[in-house]
Design a protein around this motif. Structure first.
Motif, PDB file in Angstrom:
ATOM      1  N   SER A 448     -35.347   2.932  30.831  1.00 25.88           N
ATOM      2  CA  SER A 448     -35.168   2.526  29.439  1.00 25.88           C
ATOM      3  C   SER A 448     -34.027   1.516  29.371  1.00 25.88           C
ATOM      4  CB  SER A 448     -34.860   3.742  28.557  1.00 25.88           C
ATOM      5  OG  SER A 448     -34.672   3.349  27.219  1.00 25.88           O
ATOM      6  N   LEU A 449     -34.324   0.357  28.768  1.00 26.10           N
ATOM      7  CA  LEU A 449     -33.360  -0.740  28.697  1.00 26.10           C
ATOM      8  C   LEU A 449     -33.039  -1.068  27.241  1.00 26.10           C
ATOM      9  CD1 LEU A 449     -35.072  -3.093  31.334  1.00 26.10           C
ATOM     10  CD2 LEU A 449     -33.263  -1.383  31.739  1.00 26.10           C
ATOM     11  N   SER A 450     -31.945  -1.826  27.053  1.00 27.90           N
ATOM     12  CA  SER A 450     -31.524  -2.204  25.705  1.00 27.90           C
ATOM     13  C   SER A 450     -30.909  -3.603  25.712  1.00 27.90           C
ATOM     14  CB  SER A 450     -30.502  -1.203  25.152  1.00 27.90           C
ATOM     15  OG  SER A 450     -29.992  -1.644  23.912  1.00 27.90           O
ATOM     16  N   LEU A 451     -31.342  -4.394  24.750  1.00 32.37           N
ATOM     17  CA  LEU A 451     -30.707  -5.685  24.530  1.00 32.37           C
ATOM     18  C   LEU A 451     -29.555  -5.549  23.533  1.00 32.37           C
ATOM     19  CD1 LEU A 451     -33.843  -8.035  24.134  1.00 32.37           C
ATOM     20  CD2 LEU A 451     -32.456  -7.654  26.178  1.00 32.37           C
ATOM     21  N   LYS A 452     -29.740  -4.687  22.586  1.00 32.15           N
ATOM     22  CA  LYS A 452     -28.769  -4.495  21.522  1.00 32.15           C
ATOM     23  C   LYS A 452     -27.424  -4.015  22.055  1.00 32.15           C
ATOM     24  CE  LYS A 452     -29.360  -0.990  18.769  1.00 32.15           C
ATOM     25  NZ  LYS A 452     -29.941  -0.119  17.706  1.00 32.15           N
ATOM     26  N   ALA A 453     -27.458  -3.215  23.161  1.00 32.91           N
ATOM     27  CA  ALA A 453     -26.211  -2.656  23.688  1.00 32.91           C
ATOM     28  C   ALA A 453     -25.268  -3.733  24.212  1.00 32.91           C
ATOM     29  CB  ALA A 453     -26.535  -1.651  24.781  1.00 32.91           C
ATOM     30  N   LEU A 454     -25.812  -4.889  24.559  1.00 32.65           N
ATOM     31  CA  LEU A 454     -24.981  -5.978  25.091  1.00 32.65           C
ATOM     32  C   LEU A 454     -24.603  -7.015  24.030  1.00 32.65           C
ATOM     33  CD1 LEU A 454     -26.778  -6.620  28.509  1.00 32.65           C
ATOM     34  CD2 LEU A 454     -24.776  -5.185  28.045  1.00 32.65           C
ATOM     35  N   GLN A 455     -25.105  -6.830  22.845  1.00 31.06           N
ATOM     36  CA  GLN A 455     -24.797  -7.785  21.771  1.00 31.06           C
ATOM     37  C   GLN A 455     -23.503  -7.360  21.057  1.00 31.06           C
ATOM     38  OE1 GLN A 455     -28.269  -7.662  19.274  1.00 31.06           O
ATOM     39  NE2 GLN A 455     -29.621  -8.589  20.830  1.00 31.06           N
ATOM     40  N   PRO A 456     -22.676  -8.338  20.619  1.00 34.15           N
ATOM     41  CA  PRO A 456     -21.439  -7.987  19.882  1.00 34.15           C
ATOM     42  C   PRO A 456     -21.789  -7.359  18.541  1.00 34.15           C
ATOM     43  CG  PRO A 456     -21.811 -10.359  19.829  1.00 34.15           C
ATOM     44  CD  PRO A 456     -22.816  -9.797  20.783  1.00 34.15           C
ATOM     45  N   ASP A 457     -21.079  -6.324  18.171  1.00 32.14           N
ATOM     46  CA  ASP A 457     -21.343  -5.633  16.912  1.00 32.14           C
ATOM     47  C   ASP A 457     -20.502  -6.260  15.809  1.00 32.14           C
ATOM     48  OD1 ASP A 457     -21.957  -3.932  14.894  1.00 32.14           O
ATOM     49  OD2 ASP A 457     -21.405  -2.086  15.960  1.00 32.14           O
ATOM     50  N   PRO A 458     -21.134  -6.940  14.857  1.00 25.52           N
ATOM     51  CA  PRO A 458     -20.374  -7.593  13.780  1.00 25.52           C
ATOM     52  C   PRO A 458     -19.665  -6.602  12.859  1.00 25.52           C
ATOM     53  CG  PRO A 458     -22.722  -7.689  13.331  1.00 25.52           C
ATOM     54  CD  PRO A 458     -22.572  -7.143  14.701  1.00 25.52           C
ATOM     55  N   TRP A 459     -20.047  -5.322  12.921  1.00 28.26           N
ATOM     56  CA  TRP A 459     -19.403  -4.340  12.075  1.00 28.26           C
ATOM     57  C   TRP A 459     -17.982  -4.015  12.558  1.00 28.26           C
ATOM     58  CZ3 TRP A 459     -20.883  -2.629   7.443  1.00 28.26           C
ATOM     59  CH2 TRP A 459     -22.215  -2.876   7.056  1.00 28.26           C
ATOM     60  N   ASN A 460     -17.703  -4.457  13.770  1.00 29.33           N
ATOM     61  CA  ASN A 460     -16.341  -4.216  14.251  1.00 29.33           C
ATOM     62  C   ASN A 460     -15.307  -5.026  13.461  1.00 29.33           C
ATOM     63  OD1 ASN A 460     -17.319  -2.451  16.195  1.00 29.33           O
ATOM     64  ND2 ASN A 460     -17.471  -4.047  17.776  1.00 29.33           N
ATOM     65  N   ASN A 461     -15.736  -6.181  12.954  1.00 30.03           N
ATOM     66  CA  ASN A 461     -14.826  -7.004  12.124  1.00 30.03           C
ATOM     67  C   ASN A 461     -15.531  -7.420  10.837  1.00 30.03           C
ATOM     68  OD1 ASN A 461     -16.643  -8.622  13.407  1.00 30.03           O
ATOM     69  ND2 ASN A 461     -15.187 -10.230  13.943  1.00 30.03           N
ATOM     70  N   ILE A 462     -16.246  -6.470  10.236  1.00 30.03           N
ATOM     71  CA  ILE A 462     -16.989  -6.761   9.013  1.00 30.03           C
ATOM     72  C   ILE A 462     -16.105  -7.170   7.859  1.00 30.03           C
ATOM     73  CG2 ILE A 462     -16.993  -4.381   8.198  1.00 30.03           C
ATOM     74  CD1 ILE A 462     -19.889  -6.902   7.963  1.00 30.03           C
ATOM     75  N   ASP A 463     -14.843  -6.688   7.867  1.00 37.77           N
ATOM     76  CA  ASP A 463     -13.923  -7.043   6.769  1.00 37.77           C
ATOM     77  C   ASP A 463     -13.633  -8.532   6.769  1.00 37.77           C
ATOM     78  OD1 ASP A 463     -13.890  -4.406   6.097  1.00 37.77           O
ATOM     79  OD2 ASP A 463     -12.065  -3.952   7.257  1.00 37.77           O
ATOM     80  N   GLU A 464     -13.701  -9.152   7.931  1.00 38.49           N
ATOM     81  CA  GLU A 464     -13.434 -10.586   8.017  1.00 38.49           C
ATOM     82  C   GLU A 464     -14.661 -11.406   7.667  1.00 38.49           C
ATOM     83  OE1 GLU A 464     -12.102 -11.316  11.950  1.00 38.49           O
ATOM     84  OE2 GLU A 464     -10.376  -9.948  11.819  1.00 38.49           O
ATOM     85  N   ILE A 465     -15.793 -10.743   7.709  1.00 41.17           N
ATOM     86  CA  ILE A 465     -17.034 -11.480   7.446  1.00 41.17           C
ATOM     87  C   ILE A 465     -17.413 -11.414   5.964  1.00 41.17           C
ATOM     88  CG2 ILE A 465     -19.502 -11.568   7.997  1.00 41.17           C
ATOM     89  CD1 ILE A 465     -18.854 -10.429  10.749  1.00 41.17           C
ATOM     90  N   LEU A 466     -17.307 -10.237   5.350  1.00 43.99           N
ATOM     91  CA  LEU A 466     -17.750 -10.049   3.967  1.00 43.99           C
ATOM     92  C   LEU A 466     -16.655  -9.388   3.128  1.00 43.99           C
ATOM     93  CD1 LEU A 466     -21.427  -8.747   4.385  1.00 43.99           C
ATOM     94  CD2 LEU A 466     -20.721 -11.011   3.629  1.00 43.99           C
TER      95      LEU A 466
END
Length: 569
Positions: A448-466
């Motif tokens: 079982s593989l994942s692409l999402k696990a290697l993508q940066p999570d924008p929720w880590n700095n969501i306060d800076e985005i929205l």
């Protein structure tokens, strides 16, 4: 005195001396030989033909019935010793020399030598005859149906009268004429001839038909419904359905080829002969099938020949019986089409993996080493691997790590914060991607593989985005019964509840997917990773927002479980 001398002379003549006894015994043995018997026959024949024979005189020694035989008397011990009185026999004295010549004269051997010479000459005249030989002889008799011919040496042959008739139906031969023919049948008791070799061959073919003996012939050409075949100068017909055991697509491949046939019909004295090659092939296949099934068992490794290719596999002839290699059993790597690997006529080694009567499942893959075991050596969960997308399916994408080793990327593991309906929305077959190993199942040989696990999570700095109350333009990603999902940033999606859409008097459906839409950020739940949106022309409605998000979370969990084929992995 003279009377006594005469009596003494008679005594000497009649009384057998030892030498005379011996001559008498030899004479009796000569009388019993075939030559002596033959001599008697000649004498009898001469008498019958009127030859002059010596006059027959009355035998003074003739005895009445009941009297003892003179020969027997002379052979008694008393007679031999001279002690027994011999009765007076009135006959002329015979000189000793005449008796000796009569007894010791050798049998004439000229008759035997003449017989041997005649026998040898008759044997020389007998020909060595074989079927197909050309012979000639004198006609000795003609009947309504047959002609009898003498070849000499007491050998007679016969032919059918109809075979020698002219075009008017007349026989241009008579008794005494010479007749030529070819030997059709030859046994110890009869010899049959025919006018031509074609007749010979037809006779042989008739015998082959009756005895079900295979014949060899050459396919000359095609005619309506089948093939014209030449068998030893005789033309025959083979229906197209009888030329092979399989459906004939290219009939030209048989032209000019020599095959064995079985005669299945022989009519009109050989003018109508029907052949079948299929009958012989089926008999051979049945025999081979019996032998093959007798030695096959599950796990057996055997050689076979590819006979048919389909989109789901290949049929292999194992010797009178066929087995199937399913496309999944070709190789550990994925095969798009059996024709990419095999051709009709190829000889391959296969392993019997299942047998149900005459239904045999085969595998080429079972004879190859499994690359999965080697591929997972040193591989652990959490490792990052580079792989190639080989197939996109509705529930995810299969990625090849190494030849024969594939892993699944579920659609739920394709991207962060974005709902994916089909993998082709973000990746294509043939793309090289990096994925993280989520789980390894060694027993079932699954990754079982994942692409999402290697993508940066924008929720880590969501306060800076929205920021709340911020007005932002996004793209409508999806429309459901409880609202519309709008992508604000890469990996950041917010929900505009259907209640807010109604309050704004808007109508949004799936036809609007992909369009830009300006919304206001009502709230950002960093912990729950939720963003609530609303149209810019209506007031906030916190109560409705909470209800819509609650419904969204519930539906989202159900959708994720449905999308993941490895949910139970």
């Amino acid at each position: 005195m003279e009377k006594n001398e005469e009596k003494a002379t008679e005594q000497e003549i009649i009384t057998d001396t030892p030498a005379e006894k011996k001559n008498d015994q030899e004479y009796k043995e000569q009388e019993e030989t075939p030559a002596a018997q033959d001599k008697d026959v000649k004498d009898a024949s001469a008498a019958a033909e009127g030859e002059q024979m010596p006059p027959v005189q009355d035998d003074p020694t003739a005895r009445e019935p009941g009297e003892p035989d003179e020969q027997d008397i002379t052979k008694t011990p008393e007679a031999a010793s001279g002690e027994t009185d011999i009765p007076d026999i009135p006959q002329e004295p015979v000189p000793d020399q005449e008796i000796s010549e009569e007894v010791t004269t050798p049998v004439d051997e000229s008759i035997d030598s003449e017989f041997e010479q005649l026998l040898e000459e008759s044997l020389v005249n007998i020909q060595e005859i074989n079927v197909g030989d050309k012979v000639e002889g004198q006609i000795s008799n003609i009947t309504d149906s047959y002609i009898f011919v003498s070849l000499g040496g007491k050998r007679d042959v016969y032919a059918e009268k109809a075979d020698y008739l002219d075009k008017d139906g007349n026989l241009p031969y008579k008794v005494g004429d010479n007749l030529t023919g070819y030997v059709v049948k030859y046994t110890e008791t009869e010899t049959f001839i025919a006018k031509s070799l074609v007749s010979v061959n037809k006779s042989v073919l008739r015998e082959a038909f009756e005895e079900k003996i295979p014949v060899n012939g050459k396919v000359l050409s095609t005619i309506r419904g089948g093939f014209l075949v030449n068998i030893s100068g005789v033309r025959a017909f083979c229906p197209q359905s009888q030329i092979d055991t399989r459906i004939v697509k290219d009939i030209q491949q048989y032209i000019g080829q020599n095959y064995d046939f079985r005669i299945i019909d022989f009519r009109e004295s050989g003018r109508n002969i029907v052949l079948s090659r299929r009958a012989l092939l089926e008999e051979e296949m049945e025999r081979m099938k019996h032998d093959t099934l007798g030695k096959l068992e599950q796990g057996s490794v055997i050689k076979g020949r590819v006979t048919r290719l389909t989109n789901f596999g290949a049929f292999i002839d194992l010797g009178g019986v066929e087995g199937l290699v399913h496309i999944s059993e070709f190789s550990w790597t994925r095969i798009e089409s059996p024709s990419d690997v095999l051709n009709i006529g190829d000889e391959i080694r296969v392993k019997v993996i299942k047998m149900e009567g005459e239904k045999i499942s085969l595998s080429m893959k079972a004879l190859q080493s499994n690359p999965f075991e080697k591929a997972i050596e040193g591989l652990k969960e959490g490792d990052t691997v580079t792989c190639r997308i080989v197939r996109n399916l509705p529930f995810g994408s299969f990625a090849e790590l190494k030849p024969g080793v594939e892993g699944l990327i579920p659609v739920s593991e394709m991207a962060i914060g974005r709902r994916i309906n089909h993998p082709s929305e973000i990746i294509s077959e043939g793309d090289m991607v990096e994925a993280q190993v989520m789980k390894i199942n060694s027993e079932e040989k699954k990754l079982s593989l994942s692409l999402k696990a290697l993508q940066p999570d924008p929720w880590n700095n969501i306060d800076e985005i929205l920021q709340e109350d911020e007005i932002i333009t996004g793209i409508i990603e999806n429309v459901v019964n409880f609202g519309a999902f709008i992508t604000l940033k890469e990996g950041v999606v917010g929900l505009m509840p259907s209640s807010k859409i109604k309050l704004a008097g808007l109508k949004i459906d799936k036809s609007n997917i992909g369009e830009e839409f300006t919304v206001r950020v009502v709230s950002v739940d960093k912990e729950g990773k939720r963003i609530s949106l609303e149209p810019t022309n209506i007031p906030e409605s916190p109560v409705h927002d909470q209800d819509d998000w609650r419904k969204y979370r519930k539906d989202k969990k159900e959708i994720e479980l449905e999308d993941s084929p490895f949910a139970d992995l």
